[in-house]
Scaffold this motif. Sequence first.
Motif, PDB file in Angstrom:
ATOM      1  N   MET A  55      -9.030  -4.596   5.339  1.00 43.66           N
ATOM      2  CA  MET A  55      -7.780  -4.066   4.815  1.00 43.66           C
ATOM      3  C   MET A  55      -7.872  -2.533   4.690  1.00 43.66           C
ATOM      4  O   MET A  55      -6.968  -1.806   5.119  1.00 43.66           O
ATOM      5  N   LEU A  56      -8.987  -2.057   4.131  1.00 40.93           N
ATOM      6  CA  LEU A  56      -9.165  -0.610   3.966  1.00 40.93           C
ATOM      7  C   LEU A  56      -9.280   0.078   5.325  1.00 40.93           C
ATOM      8  O   LEU A  56      -8.774   1.184   5.523  1.00 40.93           O
ATOM      9  N   ARG A  57      -9.928  -0.611   6.248  1.00 39.77           N
ATOM     10  CA  ARG A  57     -10.107  -0.047   7.589  1.00 39.77           C
ATOM     11  C   ARG A  57      -8.766   0.185   8.273  1.00 39.77           C
ATOM     12  O   ARG A  57      -8.514   1.234   8.857  1.00 39.77           O
ATOM     13  N   TYR A  58      -7.899  -0.821   8.168  1.00 39.36           N
ATOM     14  CA  TYR A  58      -6.628  -0.714   8.889  1.00 39.36           C
ATOM     15  C   TYR A  58      -5.577   0.069   8.102  1.00 39.36           C
ATOM     16  O   TYR A  58      -4.795   0.807   8.689  1.00 39.36           O
ATOM     17  N   GLN A  59      -5.550  -0.107   6.794  1.00 39.50           N
ATOM     18  CA  GLN A  59      -4.520   0.593   6.024  1.00 39.50           C
ATOM     19  C   GLN A  59      -4.699   2.104   6.078  1.00 39.50           C
ATOM     20  O   GLN A  59      -3.737   2.848   6.001  1.00 39.50           O
ATOM     21  N   GLN A  60      -5.959   2.564   6.212  1.00 38.47           N
ATOM     22  CA  GLN A  60      -6.149   4.016   6.222  1.00 38.47           C
ATOM     23  C   GLN A  60      -5.666   4.653   7.523  1.00 38.47           C
ATOM     24  O   GLN A  60      -5.645   5.870   7.646  1.00 38.47           O
ATOM     25  N   GLN A  61      -5.260   3.819   8.469  1.00 40.53           N
ATOM     26  CA  GLN A  61      -4.684   4.378   9.701  1.00 40.53           C
ATOM     27  C   GLN A  61      -3.290   4.951   9.443  1.00 40.53           C
ATOM     28  O   GLN A  61      -2.786   5.762  10.212  1.00 40.53           O
ATOM     29  N   PHE A  62      -2.654   4.509   8.378  1.00 40.07           N
ATOM     30  CA  PHE A  62      -1.308   5.011   8.067  1.00 40.07           C
ATOM     31  C   PHE A  62      -1.393   6.373   7.372  1.00 40.07           C
ATOM     32  O   PHE A  62      -2.338   6.643   6.614  1.00 40.07           O
ATOM     33  N   ASP A  63      -0.389   7.183   7.626  1.00 44.65           N
ATOM     34  CA  ASP A  63      -0.380   8.537   7.062  1.00 44.65           C
ATOM     35  C   ASP A  63      -0.399   8.523   5.535  1.00 44.65           C
ATOM     36  O   ASP A  63      -0.905   9.446   4.911  1.00 44.65           O
ATOM     37  N   PHE A  64       0.209   7.484   4.936  1.00 43.15           N
ATOM     38  CA  PHE A  64       0.340   7.494   3.478  1.00 43.15           C
ATOM     39  C   PHE A  64      -0.989   7.261   2.764  1.00 43.15           C
ATOM     40  O   PHE A  64      -1.121   7.521   1.587  1.00 43.15           O
TER      41      PHE A  64
ATOM     42  N   HIS B 267       0.822  -1.213   0.000  1.00 43.60           N
ATOM     43  CA  HIS B 267       0.000   0.000   0.000  1.00 43.60           C
ATOM     44  C   HIS B 267       0.852   1.257   0.000  1.00 43.60           C
ATOM     45  O   HIS B 267       0.565   2.220  -0.703  1.00 43.60           O
ATOM     46  N   GLN B 268       1.908   1.225   0.814  1.00 45.36           N
ATOM     47  CA  GLN B 268       2.753   2.417   0.912  1.00 45.36           C
ATOM     48  C   GLN B 268       3.389   2.744  -0.440  1.00 45.36           C
ATOM     49  O   GLN B 268       3.433   3.894  -0.854  1.00 45.36           O
ATOM     50  N   MET B 269       3.876   1.697  -1.118  1.00 46.52           N
ATOM     51  CA  MET B 269       4.483   1.921  -2.433  1.00 46.52           C
ATOM     52  C   MET B 269       3.425   2.398  -3.420  1.00 46.52           C
ATOM     53  O   MET B 269       3.668   3.290  -4.230  1.00 46.52           O
ATOM     54  N   MET B 270       2.240   1.796  -3.340  1.00 44.85           N
ATOM     55  CA  MET B 270       1.186   2.153  -4.279  1.00 44.85           C
ATOM     56  C   MET B 270       0.783   3.615  -4.123  1.00 44.85           C
ATOM     57  O   MET B 270       0.677   4.342  -5.116  1.00 44.85           O
ATOM     58  N   PHE B 271       0.570   4.056  -2.877  1.00 48.43           N
ATOM     59  CA  PHE B 271       0.148   5.444  -2.689  1.00 48.43           C
ATOM     60  C   PHE B 271       1.254   6.419  -3.099  1.00 48.43           C
ATOM     61  O   PHE B 271       0.974   7.542  -3.509  1.00 48.43           O
ATOM     62  N   ALA B 272       2.508   5.989  -2.988  1.00 47.60           N
ATOM     63  CA  ALA B 272       3.610   6.867  -3.401  1.00 47.60           C
ATOM     64  C   ALA B 272       3.746   6.908  -4.922  1.00 47.60           C
ATOM     65  O   ALA B 272       4.057   7.951  -5.492  1.00 47.60           O
ATOM     66  N   LEU B 273       3.515   5.775  -5.553  1.00 48.14           N
ATOM     67  CA  LEU B 273       3.801   5.677  -6.989  1.00 48.14           C
ATOM     68  C   LEU B 273       2.614   6.029  -7.874  1.00 48.14           C
ATOM     69  O   LEU B 273       2.788   6.458  -9.021  1.00 48.14           O
ATOM     70  N   ALA B 274       1.397   5.815  -7.369  1.00 49.13           N
ATOM     71  CA  ALA B 274       0.225   5.988  -8.234  1.00 49.13           C
ATOM     72  C   ALA B 274      -0.058   7.464  -8.492  1.00 49.13           C
ATOM     73  O   ALA B 274       0.118   8.309  -7.616  1.00 49.13           O
ATOM     74  N   SER B 275      -0.485   7.742  -9.692  1.00 53.08           N
ATOM     75  CA  SER B 275      -0.872   9.093 -10.078  1.00 53.08           C
ATOM     76  C   SER B 275      -1.902   8.949 -11.203  1.00 53.08           C
ATOM     77  O   SER B 275      -2.039   7.865 -11.768  1.00 53.08           O
ATOM     78  N   PRO B 276      -2.629  10.010 -11.535  1.00 52.04           N
ATOM     79  CA  PRO B 276      -3.585   9.880 -12.651  1.00 52.04           C
ATOM     80  C   PRO B 276      -2.892   9.408 -13.933  1.00 52.04           C
ATOM     81  O   PRO B 276      -3.493   8.696 -14.736  1.00 52.04           O
ATOM     82  N   GLU B 277      -1.628   9.778 -14.108  1.00 54.64           N
ATOM     83  CA  GLU B 277      -0.891   9.344 -15.308  1.00 54.64           C
ATOM     84  C   GLU B 277      -0.415   7.898 -15.171  1.00 54.64           C
ATOM     85  O   GLU B 277      -0.177   7.224 -16.167  1.00 54.64           O
ATOM     86  N   ARG B 278      -0.205   7.456 -13.920  1.00 53.28           N
ATOM     87  CA  ARG B 278       0.243   6.084 -13.694  1.00 53.28           C
ATOM     88  C   ARG B 278      -0.686   5.460 -12.644  1.00 53.28           C
ATOM     89  O   ARG B 278      -0.312   5.304 -11.477  1.00 53.28           O
ATOM     90  N   PRO B 279      -1.909   5.127 -13.079  1.00 59.13           N
ATOM     91  CA  PRO B 279      -2.872   4.612 -12.095  1.00 59.13           C
ATOM     92  C   PRO B 279      -2.498   3.219 -11.612  1.00 59.13           C
ATOM     93  O   PRO B 279      -1.732   2.503 -12.262  1.00 59.13           O
ATOM     94  N   ALA B 280      -3.046   2.867 -10.468  1.00 58.28           N
ATOM     95  CA  ALA B 280      -2.765   1.553  -9.877  1.00 58.28           C
ATOM     96  C   ALA B 280      -4.063   0.780  -9.700  1.00 58.28           C
ATOM     97  O   ALA B 280      -5.108   1.360  -9.424  1.00 58.28           O
ATOM     98  N   VAL B 281      -3.974  -0.525  -9.885  1.00 62.10           N
ATOM     99  CA  VAL B 281      -5.093  -1.402  -9.540  1.00 62.10           C
ATOM    100  C   VAL B 281      -4.598  -2.374  -8.476  1.00 62.10           C
ATOM    101  O   VAL B 281      -3.549  -3.007  -8.645  1.00 62.10           O
ATOM    102  N   TYR B 282      -5.326  -2.445  -7.376  1.00 57.08           N
ATOM    103  CA  TYR B 282      -4.965  -3.347  -6.283  1.00 57.08           C
ATOM    104  C   TYR B 282      -6.004  -4.460  -6.233  1.00 57.08           C
ATOM    105  O   TYR B 282      -7.161  -4.235  -5.862  1.00 57.08           O
ATOM    106  N   PHE B 283      -5.602  -5.663  -6.666  1.00 55.07           N
ATOM    107  CA  PHE B 283      -6.509  -6.808  -6.652  1.00 55.07           C
ATOM    108  C   PHE B 283      -6.437  -7.488  -5.292  1.00 55.07           C
ATOM    109  O   PHE B 283      -5.350  -7.862  -4.833  1.00 55.07           O
TER     110      PHE B 283
END
Lengths: 142, 495
Positions: free
Chosen positions: B71-80, B45-61
């Motif tokens: 997963m969404l509940r706990y991951q959103q606790q991180f600053d990234f 998740h940390q890499m995805m939020f750092a790397l993803a952009s509208p020009e380089r979108p990410a899909v997380y399966f």
Amino acid sequence: MNPKAADGKLALAFNQRPAPNSGTAASQLTAIWLAIDIALRGVIGPQGVAALYSRSLGLTARCHPWMAVACGSQAAGMDLAVLESEMVQQPLAEARDSAATLLQVFEDLLASLIGSALAERLLRPVWDVTPGEAPVEEIEPS
Amino acid sequence: MSKVAIKRLPTGVPGLDEVLGGGVPEFSFNIIAGLPGSGKTTLAHQMMFALASPERPAVYFTVLGEPPLKMLRYQQQFDFFDTGSVNHAIRFVNLGAEALAGDLEAVLERIVAEVHTHAPGLVFVDSFRSVVLASTPASNGESRLQHFVQSLGMLMTSWQATTFLIGEYHTEIDANPVFTVSDGILWLRQSERRYSVVRNLEVMKMRGQATLSGLHPFRIGQAGIEVFPPPGSARAVEPLPADVMNQRLNMGVPGLDEMLGGGLPRGYSLLVAGPSGSGKSILAGSFLAEGARRGEMGVMAAFDQNPLRSHDRVVADLIHAGKVVLVNSLARDLSIEELVSRLSGEIYRHGARRVVIDSSSGFEVSLGPAFRDDFRESLSRMVTALAETGVTVLMTSELEDRYTDLRFSPYGTAFMTDAIIMQRYVEVHSRLRRVMAVVKLRASPHSDQLRLYSITKDGIRIEEALPEQEGLLGGQPSQLSRGSPKSRPLPKRKA
């Protein structure tokens, strides 16, 4: 969870649609649930959506006991036909009130699990749909 | 014909790019492996939020395992975790239904369909292993897994998507078949030793670039994962002009600079060794205060006592005034890599010139049990790494007062510092006095006197030498009689 005033975006989206009778109200509620399903199933899976739907029905049935019937048929997923057929039999005021409460309970439940910001983000395609339009997936910004 | 230039994507995980040798190669096909709870999903998740952009979108399966809601509940606790990116630059897609049906082809088709629709530059599959193992008898699970990974790898590379497969693995042997297919393997481990658990990251493979080998400690905090690369990769502070570098530092203790032949040469490491209560921390405080007087920022790593709660307010006042930055660690699972990383981060951030480590003994206690075996080596690496940043280091060392041997550190580490100041207690005329001497000052003349000193409210005051006494360090001091080279023993101390 005690249902709060039904002033969330989903409930408002429902209330904004004029419904002359319970049948119309039931169809509108079904349309909104279908839109919710489309918006969420890709992210949390159909089972995840069905589980939230079932839980919301169970919570709403405390104030609107007729919903318990729809709740009881949840094992296989979202059975919107049962909900719709039960709702048609309710007086219009009760139908509208209970539907708005159900949507509010669902929105609150989702927000309690993943936060209101992310919940709003995921549900945006639902309330972005103007009355009468088919729900569409959000368009990527160019 | 020119060679293809592989672009390296910065991962957004502090320290990881250094370990990877510059970042993740674009369009590479990578595996993040490890035990449950080792931080795989967080890293992804940390890499995805750092790397993803509208020009380089990410899909997380998401497949099976952790429910996406959780997963969404706990991951959103991180600053990234940036909610605003969801459904824009980042799209979560659940494949649970296809995986549960046991149809691998359907899973693959769905991935391909989503990739076609959203044209992501980044693809994550969490957890890819459960895709296969949930639906396959154990006997041919791994071969199907290899086939699945191979098909996915081919598709993703031709789709120009940088891909990360997240998988639960217990041993490297399990992963052998997919080793071959992947371009990179990041392995997250946890080692348990007594009461502490240390998280480590290993880059087992990364095609086309030189990675830093070995296990690299990492920590998961509010901001996400931080990897601590080996000491030595520290960034140097802005170098001082040559004429300044050649100057000597004042210690802030009158008389001590003269004993050091004019002060401590800049860039040196100094060990102040002495028994408990001998004033090592006070000397360290004076060293920082003198720096502050001269406009030099200080960084202090305190392990023994929190200077902010000390009765001696010198360092506390400097910290409050923003002239000294405190690196305070109450953790009991510290690694040398983490300490050096935190120190060099502060040194770099503030352009600090003076560093105090108080004390090396406390530091040893703060190290995770897994790191203590290598303490001597760790300390050596730390001193070297800090020296490379160009700062002057003062390190204190608690020393049991022994009268039968002359040691400066309990670890045999004295050789690694450029200078040593020794403090001892001695008995003179039935009084417990303190003496100090400069034992070593590399490439420089220095005093060889054993000087009395007192601790006053203004700090350390160096006093006279004791020319009329000898044998002070041996526990049986004797007074030289006037006019006679022969000495007469002082009365022996009573036990």
